[in-house]
Motif scaffolding. Structure first.
Motif, mmCIF file in Angstrom:
data_model
loop_
_atom_site.group_PDB
_atom_site.id
_atom_site.type_symbol
_atom_site.label_atom_id
_atom_site.label_comp_id
_atom_site.label_asym_id
_atom_site.label_seq_id
_atom_site.Cartn_x
_atom_site.Cartn_y
_atom_site.Cartn_z
ATOM 1 N N LYS A 1 -20.175 -28.796 62.385
ATOM 2 C CA LYS A 1 -19.479 -29.812 61.586
ATOM 3 C C LYS A 1 -18.216 -29.229 60.960
ATOM 4 O O LYS A 1 -17.179 -29.885 60.928
ATOM 5 C CB LYS A 1 -20.389 -30.383 60.509
ATOM 6 N N ALA A 2 -18.296 -28.000 60.497
ATOM 7 C CA ALA A 2 -17.102 -27.356 59.931
ATOM 8 C C ALA A 2 -16.011 -27.228 60.987
ATOM 9 O O ALA A 2 -14.832 -27.472 60.708
ATOM 10 C CB ALA A 2 -17.465 -25.984 59.357
ATOM 11 N N LEU A 3 -16.388 -26.867 62.204
ATOM 12 C CA LEU A 3 -15.419 -26.768 63.295
ATOM 13 C C LEU A 3 -14.824 -28.136 63.616
ATOM 14 O O LEU A 3 -13.606 -28.276 63.793
ATOM 15 C CB LEU A 3 -16.084 -26.173 64.535
ATOM 16 N N ALA A 4 -15.676 -29.164 63.660
ATOM 17 C CA ALA A 4 -15.193 -30.523 63.936
ATOM 18 C C ALA A 4 -14.251 -30.989 62.826
ATOM 19 O O ALA A 4 -13.191 -31.567 63.095
ATOM 20 C CB ALA A 4 -16.369 -31.476 64.084
ATOM 21 N N ASP A 5 -14.614 -30.740 61.569
ATOM 22 C CA ASP A 5 -13.760 -31.128 60.441
ATOM 23 C C ASP A 5 -12.421 -30.398 60.488
ATOM 24 O O ASP A 5 -11.366 -30.989 60.258
ATOM 25 C CB ASP A 5 -14.459 -30.847 59.101
ATOM 26 N N TRP A 6 -12.466 -29.100 60.789
ATOM 27 C CA TRP A 6 -11.230 -28.329 60.900
ATOM 28 C C TRP A 6 -10.353 -28.898 62.012
ATOM 29 O O TRP A 6 -9.139 -29.035 61.851
ATOM 30 C CB TRP A 6 -11.567 -26.854 61.182
ATOM 31 N N SER A 7 -10.974 -29.228 63.139
ATOM 32 C CA SER A 7 -10.220 -29.785 64.274
ATOM 33 C C SER A 7 -9.522 -31.075 63.896
ATOM 34 O O SER A 7 -8.346 -31.275 64.219
ATOM 35 C CB SER A 7 -11.153 -30.046 65.460
ATOM 36 N N LEU A 8 -10.247 -31.961 63.210
ATOM 37 C CA LEU A 8 -9.644 -33.227 62.791
ATOM 38 C C LEU A 8 -8.511 -33.011 61.796
ATOM 39 O O LEU A 8 -7.455 -33.628 61.894
ATOM 40 C CB LEU A 8 -10.704 -34.139 62.173
ATOM 41 N N ILE B 1 -22.749 -23.415 72.982
ATOM 42 C CA ILE B 1 -22.353 -24.228 71.833
ATOM 43 C C ILE B 1 -20.855 -24.440 71.766
ATOM 44 O O ILE B 1 -20.391 -25.284 71.007
ATOM 45 C CB ILE B 1 -22.868 -23.646 70.496
ATOM 46 N N GLY B 2 -20.108 -23.703 72.582
ATOM 47 C CA GLY B 2 -18.664 -23.847 72.555
ATOM 48 C C GLY B 2 -18.123 -24.872 73.527
ATOM 49 O O GLY B 2 -16.942 -25.179 73.515
ATOM 50 N N ASP B 3 -18.987 -25.421 74.375
ATOM 51 C CA ASP B 3 -18.446 -26.406 75.304
ATOM 52 C C ASP B 3 -18.337 -27.771 74.616
ATOM 53 O O ASP B 3 -19.078 -28.088 73.702
ATOM 54 C CB ASP B 3 -19.237 -26.453 76.620
ATOM 55 N N LYS B 4 -17.375 -28.516 75.061
ATOM 56 C CA LYS B 4 -17.008 -29.800 74.450
ATOM 57 C C LYS B 4 -18.200 -30.729 74.263
ATOM 58 O O LYS B 4 -18.409 -31.264 73.178
ATOM 59 C CB LYS B 4 -15.955 -30.441 75.354
ATOM 60 N N TRP B 5 -18.986 -30.931 75.290
ATOM 61 C CA TRP B 5 -20.051 -31.923 75.215
ATOM 62 C C TRP B 5 -21.194 -31.462 74.324
ATOM 63 O O TRP B 5 -21.760 -32.268 73.588
ATOM 64 C CB TRP B 5 -20.553 -32.282 76.610
ATOM 65 N N SER B 6 -21.536 -30.187 74.367
ATOM 66 C CA SER B 6 -22.622 -29.690 73.519
ATOM 67 C C SER B 6 -22.293 -29.880 72.046
ATOM 68 O O SER B 6 -23.145 -30.302 71.266
ATOM 69 C CB SER B 6 -22.901 -28.209 73.800
ATOM 70 N N VAL B 7 -21.071 -29.562 71.665
ATOM 71 C CA VAL B 7 -20.660 -29.728 70.275
ATOM 72 C C VAL B 7 -20.802 -31.189 69.848
ATOM 73 O O VAL B 7 -21.363 -31.494 68.792
ATOM 74 C CB VAL B 7 -19.211 -29.235 70.054
ATOM 75 N N LEU B 8 -20.336 -32.102 70.679
ATOM 76 C CA LEU B 8 -20.400 -33.518 70.323
ATOM 77 C C LEU B 8 -21.835 -34.033 70.265
ATOM 78 O O LEU B 8 -22.180 -34.840 69.391
ATOM 79 C CB LEU B 8 -19.560 -34.340 71.300
#
Length: 140
Positions: free
Chosen positions: A110-117, A35-42
């Motif tokens: 989603k929380a990780l993606a939001d934090w990243s943005l 779940i930590g790899d770039k493509w899986s998250v997206l």
């Protein structure tokens, strides 16, 4: 592995990620690798909105190649996070959706993606500042 190979290969690490059942990290590394790899998250973020066909996923996940998307959804399917459904039509239609387990990840991803943005500008500036003060250290 050849350039066209899209099978999910297993290694002894896949079968027993820690080598010892009593190791405190047992299982954690294996899950985080997926779940930590770039493509899986997206892909997980995209599938959180509902089922998608392969080409829809490919268009939605910017920059992913057909081969990498194939590998990613197969790995997620193998881990029980994505369900692949083939419909008996001509030509066959296939869609991908999150399983209950995969859907349980969506708020975390989603929380990780939001934090990243939200922190992207701060991180970019920190990198520029580091590079200015450490010109001989190329860590990219």
């Amino acid at each position: 592995m050849s350039l066209t190979h899209t099978g999910v290969t297993t290694t002894p690490a896949d079968l027993d990620p820690c080598g010892r059942a009593d190791h405190p990290d047992c299982g954690i590394r294996d899950v985080l690798d997926r779940i930590g790899d770039k493509w899986s998250v997206l892909v997980i973020v995209e599938l959180a909105s509902g089922p998608r066909r392969f080409r829809e996923l490919q268009r939605a996940v910017d920059g992913i190649s057909q081969r990498m998307l194939t590998l990613t959804v197969r790995r997620l399917e193998r881990d029980g996070l994505v369900l692949r459904t083939v419909y008996p039509t001509v030509p066959a239609q296939v869609d991908y959706r999150l399983t209950t387990t995969g859907a349980g990840l969506t708020h975390l991803v989603k929380a990780l993606a939001d934090w990243s943005l939200a922190h992207r500008p701060v991180i970019a500036e920190a990198r520029r500042a580091y590079d200015r003060t450490h010109p001989d250290h190329d860590i990219r």
